[in-house]
Each structure stands twice: as structure tokens, then as C-alpha cells.
Design a protein around this motif. Structure first.
Motif, PDB file in Angstrom:
ATOM      1  N   ALA A  37       0.855  -1.188   0.000  1.00 48.81           N
ATOM      2  CA  ALA A  37       0.000   0.000   0.000  1.00 48.81           C
ATOM      3  C   ALA A  37       0.889   1.236   0.000  1.00 48.81           C
ATOM      4  CB  ALA A  37      -0.911  -0.003   1.213  1.00 48.81           C
ATOM      5  N   VAL A  38       0.649   2.144  -0.955  1.00 55.95           N
ATOM      6  CA  VAL A  38       1.486   3.335  -1.077  1.00 55.95           C
ATOM      7  C   VAL A  38       0.706   4.633  -0.892  1.00 55.95           C
ATOM      8  CG1 VAL A  38       3.232   2.189  -2.494  1.00 55.95           C
ATOM      9  CG2 VAL A  38       1.302   3.360  -3.608  1.00 55.95           C
ATOM     10  N   ALA A  39      -0.622   4.585  -1.066  1.00 57.75           N
ATOM     11  CA  ALA A  39      -1.427   5.797  -0.952  1.00 57.75           C
ATOM     12  C   ALA A  39      -2.836   5.445  -0.478  1.00 57.75           C
ATOM     13  CB  ALA A  39      -1.504   6.518  -2.297  1.00 57.75           C
ATOM     14  N   ALA A  40      -3.546   6.475   0.002  1.00 60.45           N
ATOM     15  CA  ALA A  40      -4.946   6.318   0.400  1.00 60.45           C
ATOM     16  C   ALA A  40      -5.779   7.331  -0.379  1.00 60.45           C
ATOM     17  CB  ALA A  40      -5.105   6.541   1.900  1.00 60.45           C
ATOM     18  N   VAL A  41      -6.844   6.841  -1.012  1.00 57.07           N
ATOM     19  CA  VAL A  41      -7.733   7.677  -1.811  1.00 57.07           C
ATOM     20  C   VAL A  41      -9.134   7.602  -1.206  1.00 57.07           C
ATOM     21  CG1 VAL A  41      -8.858   7.885  -4.067  1.00 57.07           C
ATOM     22  CG2 VAL A  41      -6.412   7.446  -3.941  1.00 57.07           C
ATOM     23  N   ARG A  42      -9.769   8.766  -1.063  1.00 58.49           N
ATOM     24  CA  ARG A  42     -11.148   8.830  -0.552  1.00 58.49           C
ATOM     25  C   ARG A  42     -12.099   9.091  -1.711  1.00 58.49           C
ATOM     26  NH1 ARG A  42     -13.128   8.919   4.161  1.00 58.49           N
ATOM     27  NH2 ARG A  42     -11.168   9.485   5.143  1.00 58.49           N
ATOM     28  N   ILE A  43     -13.107   8.223  -1.794  1.00 54.39           N
ATOM     29  CA  ILE A  43     -14.178   8.395  -2.761  1.00 54.39           C
ATOM     30  C   ILE A  43     -15.461   8.401  -1.952  1.00 54.39           C
ATOM     31  CG2 ILE A  43     -15.336   7.490  -4.798  1.00 54.39           C
ATOM     32  CD1 ILE A  43     -12.652   6.027  -5.422  1.00 54.39           C
ATOM     33  N   GLY A  44     -16.071   9.558  -1.852  1.00 58.41           N
ATOM     34  CA  GLY A  44     -17.235   9.701  -0.976  1.00 58.41           C
ATOM     35  C   GLY A  44     -16.803   9.478   0.466  1.00 58.41           C
ATOM     36  N   GLU A  45     -17.456   8.552   1.141  1.00 59.88           N
ATOM     37  CA  GLU A  45     -17.132   8.243   2.541  1.00 59.88           C
ATOM     38  C   GLU A  45     -16.108   7.123   2.676  1.00 59.88           C
ATOM     39  OE1 GLU A  45     -18.249  10.036   5.167  1.00 59.88           O
ATOM     40  OE2 GLU A  45     -19.152  11.318   3.652  1.00 59.88           O
ATOM     41  N   ALA A  46     -15.786   6.459   1.566  1.00 64.11           N
ATOM     42  CA  ALA A  46     -14.894   5.288   1.618  1.00 64.11           C
ATOM     43  C   ALA A  46     -13.435   5.674   1.381  1.00 64.11           C
ATOM     44  CB  ALA A  46     -15.329   4.266   0.583  1.00 64.11           C
ATOM     45  N   LEU A  47     -12.549   5.096   2.185  1.00 64.95           N
ATOM     46  CA  LEU A  47     -11.108   5.295   2.038  1.00 64.95           C
ATOM     47  C   LEU A  47     -10.516   4.004   1.477  1.00 64.95           C
ATOM     48  CD1 LEU A  47      -8.925   7.423   2.619  1.00 64.95           C
ATOM     49  CD2 LEU A  47      -8.561   6.321   4.816  1.00 64.95           C
ATOM     50  N   HIS A  48      -9.770   4.110   0.372  1.00 66.03           N
ATOM     51  CA  HIS A  48      -9.209   2.944  -0.310  1.00 66.03           C
ATOM     52  C   HIS A  48      -7.689   3.034  -0.340  1.00 66.03           C
ATOM     53  CE1 HIS A  48     -13.211   2.045  -1.964  1.00 66.03           C
ATOM     54  NE2 HIS A  48     -13.310   3.344  -2.161  1.00 66.03           N
TER      55      HIS A  48
END
Length: 79
Positions: A37-48
Motif C-alpha cells: 500500500a502506497v497511498a490512500a484515496v477517498r471516494i465519498g465516505e470510503a477510504l481505499h
């Protein structure tokens, strides 16, 4: 050189057309492993978590807090 992309599949159930690159989990220039895992992306309420497709040196091309679109490149990995 393989690209680190924000997978279009993350938008499968999302209504929003874009997301936010919340943070980098590793620093620019770090040696990373395939699947790390290298980054965290938020789409709406979800963090991926976004993972590296291969092992090598990570070169960041998108900054934290930047807007990201489905399939966009956020980094490159150099062997």
C-alpha cells in the motif's frame, strides 16, 4: 515503467465522479514492494488503499489532497 493508478473499479458503487488523494503512505523515492500500500484515496465516505503494481523506486506524480479521476496515474515505479 509501471504506473500506480487509481483503479476505475473503485467507482463501481460510487456516485461521485472523482475522489481525493488523501495521503501518501510512503515518501517519494521510497523503495516499494509489489502489492505494498502506497497511498490512500477517498471516494465519498470510503477510504481505499492504492498498492504498487511492482517492486522498485516510487516516483510521485500527484500530490496529497489532489483530486483524482478513475484510472488516473498518481505515481510511477522504476525498477
Amino acid at each position: 515503467m509501471p504506473d500506480v493508478r487509481v483503479s476505475e473499479e473503485l467507482w463501481a458503487t460510487a456516485i461521485l465522479p472523482e475522489g481525493i488523494l488523501e495521503q501518501w503512505l510512503v515518501e517519494d523515492g521510497t523503495l516499494v514492494r509489489a502489492g505494498q500500500a502506497v497511498a490512500a484515496v477517498r471516494i465519498g465516505e470510503a477510504l481505499h488503499e492504492i498498492v504498487s503494481p511492482t517492486s522498485g523506486r516510487l516516483d510521485v506524480v500527484a500530490q496529497a489532497r489532489e483530486v483524482v479521476d478513475p484510472g488516473c496515474v498518481i505515481a510511477e515505479v522504476h525498477a
